[in-house]
Structures are given as structure tokens and as C-alpha cells.
Design an enzyme around this catalytic site. Structure first.
Site, short mmCIF file in Angstrom:
data_model
loop_
_atom_site.label_atom_id
_atom_site.label_comp_id
_atom_site.label_asym_id
_atom_site.label_seq_id
_atom_site.Cartn_x
_atom_site.Cartn_y
_atom_site.Cartn_z
N LYS A 95 19.50 34.40 92.05
CA LYS A 95 20.62 33.52 92.37
C LYS A 95 20.86 33.45 93.88
O LYS A 95 21.29 32.42 94.40
CB LYS A 95 21.88 33.97 91.62
N TYR A 97 17.87 39.26 88.58
CA TYR A 97 18.80 38.14 88.35
C TYR A 97 19.62 37.84 89.61
O TYR A 97 19.69 36.69 90.06
CB TYR A 97 19.73 38.43 87.17
#
Ligand SMILES: NC(=O)c1ccc[n+]([C@@H]2O[C@H](COP(=O)([O-])OP(=O)(O)OC[C@H]3O[C@@H](n4cnc5c(N)ncnc54)[C@H](OP(=O)(O)O)[C@@H]3O)[C@@H](O)[C@H]2O)c1
Length: 281
Positions: free
Chosen positions: A162, A158
């Protein structure tokens, strides 16, 4: 921006709730027609009605799963079938997964990477001609996170997804300067559906300390204002901005250790994981 009659369509991914719905409200109040997508058809239809009541001349719901390999192409085809050529793309849909990389299911990690990264690239690539045709009224607003600024042990894929969105958006902003606006939103913790889906047991322990600025509507307001002004990166909240700058002064390994400690606290109190698709979505 032009007058209401000529305002371009805005496509918002992940518009069924959270930050995406709040961003859609901002564009609705400006009088933009809206194309909304997420998996939950019922929530999208309700959002479409609410957004028309707020001022959008038209709001269309398109329910599909953007983590499916064919999701972005299917969405582009459906937009074309409805004669919708978005001039503004809001790449917002995304989620995180808490857990050890060695233990998280491969299929869940790959689905997250397809949604957070691949769908962002593919949708932007497919819709770019329409965005550029909208000239100074068009643009791309992508949602990264303050997670983009450091490695994220126990949410490794994750955080890295990003970091990709931030670096990619900044690069596009430079390539497309003078042709369209490219803005990256990096929120800190925001109470939404995100925490339950990621598997956090304890809400948001990593609170920014500036509660009003962490609400989804405040984040959307800051993002919308930054996008209108053509800013390349927006980190809502003073403490979040300070943290994003301060972490650059730390060795990457030290930053990774700090994040590891914080994420282990969350992982010690695991919630029922929402990573797999919930029934009915
Ligand atoms: N909340 C935070 O603390 C925080 C912080 C930094 C960054 N962000 C980022 O902000 C963005 C929005 O998250 P949020 O906090 O608003 O979370 P949220 O409330 O869970 O909203 C996520 C949105 O994405 C949609 N979505 C999820 N999986 C999808 C899929 N496979 N295909 C299509 N749509 C999908 C969801 O709708 P369906 O479930 O109906 O598909 C929903 O509309 C994400 O990119 C997230 O990484 C959040």
C-alpha cells in the site's frame, strides 16, 4: 464531466463487494457505463444488474483472477474484445495477510503482491492510452490504505504494497498533471470482506472512532468526491487523517513497534485463514 451520452467507461477492479462495489455505485449514479471485475462471477452479475438499476447505461461483468500472472493481460484483451476502452480506471482489488513473514506461505505473499502491486501497474499501463484519450473526463483512482503511512510488522508485505500504491499514485499525479486526474484513496479500517480474508479474528479493533466515516459507502462517497475534484490523495475520516499526519512525526522504528503491538493482538487470536482462494470463487 461531460453529459451522460459521452461519459467514459469505468473499469472497477474488485467490484463484487466492499469498497469496490460502493465506488461502482457512485459512478453508476453519475450515468457511467461500467466494466466490473473480480473472481466471483455470480456476485459480479448481480452487481451489474443492481448498477444498471441505479443509473448505469450498461454494466459488464468480467470474472477473472488478477493475481494470476496473465490476469491483467487477459482482462485487457477481454475489454478490447467487447470494444470497451475505459476512460476511468479504479484500481481497487486487493487484500492483506496477517502473520509473521517467516511463516506466511510464499505463494500467498506473491499472489497478494501481484494483485496489490503488479496488476495495478500493468492495468494502468495497458489502459493509459484510453484514459488519456478521455481527457478531463478520464482518470485513475487507486485504493491504498492508511497502512501506506508506516511499516506494518505482521502484515509486512501488505503495508509495503500500500506504501507502493500511494507513492506511485502521487508520482503519476505529478507526471500526468494537466492530462488526466490521478487520485489515491487511503481508507482506515472499513468493515468488508477484507478482515476475514486477512485472517483477523476480532473484527476491527483498530477502530477509527468515527464509525459513520469508516463505512464502505462513506469511504466511496469521499473518494468519488475527491476524484471529481482532482485531488491527489484522500484519507476519509478525521481521526484517520490525523493519524496519517501524526505518524510522520514519529521515528519509523517507533511506528513499527506500535503497529507490531496492534497486529500481535490480532495474531494472538487467529481466525481460519482466508488467504488461499476459497472454493467456488
Ligand atoms: N477494509 C479495510 O479495512 C480496508 C482498509 C484500507 C484499504 N483497503 C483496501 O480496499 C480495497 C478493497 O478492499 P475491501 O475492504 O473492499 O475488501 P473486500 O470486501 O474483500 O473486497 C475485495 C475485492 O477484491 C476482489 N478480489 C480479491 N482478490 C482478487 C483477485 N485475486 N482477483 C480479482 N479480484 C480480487 C474481491 O472479489 P473476489 O473475492 O470475488 O475476487 C472483492 O471484490 C483493497 O485494496 C484493500 O486493500 C481496505
Amino acid at each position: 464531466m461531460g453529459d451522460t451520452a459521452t461519459r467514459p467507461w469505468v473499469l472497477v477492479t474488485g467490484a463484487s463487494g466492499g469498497i469496490g462495489l460502493e465506488l461502482a455505485k457512485r459512478f453508476a449514479r453519475d450515468g457511467h457505463p461500467l466494466a466490473l471485475t473480480a473472481r466471483s462471477g455470480g456476485a459480479l452479475e448481480a452487481a451489474a444488474r443492481a448498477l444498471v438499476a441505479l443509473g448505469s447505461p450498461r454494466a459488464e461483468a468480467i470474472a477473472l483472477d488478477l493475481s494470476e500472472p496473465e490476469g491483467p493481460a487477459t482482462l485487457a484483451a477481454e475489454l478490447a474484445r467487447r470494444a470497451i476502452a475505459p476512460g476511468i480506471l479504479v484500481n481497487n482489488a486487493g487484500y492483506g495477510l496477517l502473520g509473521e513473514f517467516a511463516e506466511l506461505p510464499l505463494d500467498d505473499e506473491l499472489a497478494m503482491a501481484r494483485l496489490n502491486v503488479v496488476a495495478v501497474i500493468e492495468l494502468t499501463k495497458r489502459l493509459l492510452p484510453g484514459i488519456l484519450a478521455a481527457g478531463r473526463d478520464g482518470g485513475i483512482l487507486s485504493v491504498a490504505s492508511t497502512a501506506a503511512y508506516q511499516p506494518g510488522p505482521y502484515m509486512a508485505t501488505y503495508y509495503a504494497s500500500k506504501a507502493f500504491v500511494l507513492a506511485w499514485s502521487e508520482a503519476l499525479a505529478e507526471e500526468l498533471a494537466g492530462r488526466t486526474r490521478v487520485t489515491c484513496l487511503c481508507p482506515g479500517p472499513v468493515p468488508t470482506g477484507f478482515q476475514a480474508r486477512a485472517g483477523f479474528a476480532d473484527g476491527i479493533p483498530l477502530n477509527s472512532g468515527l464509525l459513520p466515516l469508516t463505512r464502505a459507502d462513506r469511504v466511496a462517497r469521499a473518494a468519488h468526491a475527491a476524484f471529481r475534484r482532482g485531488r491527489r490523495v484522500v484519507v476519509p475520516g478525521l481521526l484517520n487523517r490525523t493519524g496519517a499526519v501524526a505518524v510522520r512525526a514519529l521515528p519509523r522504528a517507533a511506528a513499527a513497534k506500535i503497529v507490531a503491538r496492534l497486529q500481535r493482538q490480532r495474531a494472538d487470536r487467529p481466525a481460519s485463514r482466508g488467504a488461499t482462494k476459497e472454493a467456488g470463487r
